[in-house]
Design an enzyme around this catalytic site. Structure first.
Site: not given
Ligand code: NAD
Ligand code: DAU
Length: 332
Positions: A10, A60, A98, A125, A151, A177, A204
């Site tokens: 991911g 997993i 998951t 979150e 989570k 991120n 939104y």
């Molecule tokens: P992502 O959605 O890009 O990737 C998730 C990965 O997990 C994918 O490769 C998917 O195939 C794999 N996956 C899903 N279900 C699975 C399963 N049952 N078994 C094995 N693999 C599985 O997510 P990301 O944005 O890279 O986030 C990674 C982690 O970080 C997550 O746990 C998320 O909650 C956490 N996180 C993300 C953010 C963010 O802003 N993206 C912020 C804080 C925490």
């Molecule tokens: O804070 C950490 C989290 O950040 C992670 O745990 C999540 O996996 C990650 O998806 C992210 O969650 P958010 O809900 O904050 O991220 P998202 O990119 O979906 O949205 C960011 C903000 O933008 C949120 O306030 C909703 C808004 N938004 C999002 C989308 C996709 C919009 O206004 N329009 C959109 O189309």
């Protein structure tokens, strides 16, 4: 160290695998990933020939498989999760499977086999939202969406396995991120790729919600320090010290790309939309970590990456992705 990186195909996981293989010459990495819509072998293409890298496709929540893979590892880092809040509102079931049951399955194997280190990648979150001040690691959990509740379930199981069974586990809770290889459903990559196609940017509600932005490579460095130097049973907040309203991020993307503000389209708010996230990061600072990427520069680099890597994101905005967005917004 031999690492088992779950969810390593991911966004953050693949950046972390690359980080470890570049920075830690003695480490090897096995990735376990189910390759859901969000997982992508292309995210790891540049390391796929590395003899210190191995990829296993799997779930997993598959107890037999995870036990097999854990037999000789020194540490497990669990990124694997369903991660998109909007999807959790439409299809919550997979999140429970998951994010909760999958985490439980990993913990049982870690406990049985005596794996020396387990790091759970959690999220800010789980705290819910905060109007003023910042969340510390001691703040109560108050998740708003099926995503953040699932989570929180995984996160609390990890801490319970430490307390009850002595499993050598740690947790990071990071803020939003951004950076290369982020699936184009999340705010920044969705808006960059929509703007490239002159499509509307769906903001939104009033767009005044606040997120704290953290460059993915800063998070990778934080995860690596916590994995190697963090105290067992401890939670580490990882924030970017960069609070911005969504509308501000949207305008910054359009300005950097030279696109007009009339691409902004205000749409119905997300149900249960968290108003503001903010993290106190003193604890991880004590390990010597600090976010170092300036948001303006990080956003510029990210936009450039999406412009230069259309071959990567274009196929992801395909049929399955459109089906999902049509379900949410109606046909365009
Ligand atoms: P992502 O959605 O890009 O990737 C998730 C990965 O997990 C994918 O490769 C998917 O195939 C794999 N996956 C899903 N279900 C699975 C399963 N049952 N078994 C094995 N693999 C599985 O997510 P990301 O944005 O890279 O986030 C990674 C982690 O970080 C997550 O746990 C998320 O909650 C956490 N996180 C993300 C953010 C963010 O802003 N993206 C912020 C804080 C925490
Ligand atoms: O804070 C950490 C989290 O950040 C992670 O745990 C999540 O996996 C990650 O998806 C992210 O969650 P958010 O809900 O904050 O991220 P998202 O990119 O979906 O949205 C960011 C903000 O933008 C949120 O306030 C909703 C808004 N938004 C999002 C989308 C996709 C919009 O206004 N329009 C959109 O189309």
């Amino acid at each position: 160290m031999k690492l088992l990186v779950c969810g390593g195909a991911g966004f953050i996981g693949s950046n972390y695998v690359r980080y470890v293989l570049n920075e830690r010459a003695d480490d090897s990495v096995v990735v376990l990933d189910k390759l859901t819509y969000a997982g992508n072998r292309a995210n790891l293409a540049d390391v796929s020939e590395d003899p210190l890298f191995e990829f296993v496709m799997g779930d997993i929540a598959d107890a037999t498989l995870v036990r097999d893979l854990m037999r000789e590892v020194d540490a497990v880092v669990n990124f694997a999760a369903e991660t998109h809040v909007d999807r959790s509102i439409l299809f919550p079931e997979e999140f429970i499977r998951t994010d909760v049951v999958g985490t439980f399955t990993l913990l049982e194997a870690v406990r049985d086999l005596g794996v020396p280190r387990y790091l759970q990648i959690s999220t800010d979150e789980v705290y819910g939202y905060i109007l003023e001040g910042k969340f510390t690691e001691e703040s109560p959990l108050d998740p708003s969406s099926p995503y953040s509740a699932s989570k929180a379930g995984g996160d609390l199981l990890v801490l319970a396995y430490y307390r009850t069974f002595g499993v050598p586990a740690l947790v990071t809770r990071s803020s939003n991120n951004y950076g290369p290889y982020q699936y184009p459903e999340k705010l920044i990559p969705l808006f960059i790729t929509n703007a490239l196609d002159d499509l509307p940017l769906p903001v939104y509600g009033d767009g005044r919600q606040v997120r704290d932005w953290l460059h993915v490579l800063d998070n990778c460095a934080a995860i690596d320090i916590v994995l190697r130097e963090g105290a067992e049973g401890t939670v580490y907040n990882v924030g970017g010290n960069c609070e911005l309203e969504n509308i501000g991020v949207t305008r910054a993307i359009l300005a950097e790309m030279g696109k007009p503000e009339n691409l902004i389209e205000y749409v119905d708010d997300r149900p249960g939309h968290d108003i503001r996230y903010a993290l106190e990061i003193d604890r991880i600072r004590e390990l010597g970590w600090e976010p170092s990427t300036d948001f303006t520069e990080g956003l510029k680099d990210t936009i450039r990456w999406y412009i230069e890597n259309e071959d990567w994101w274009r196929p992801l905005k395909d049929r399955a992705f459109r089906e999902y967005y049509e379900k949410q917004y109606g046909e365009r």
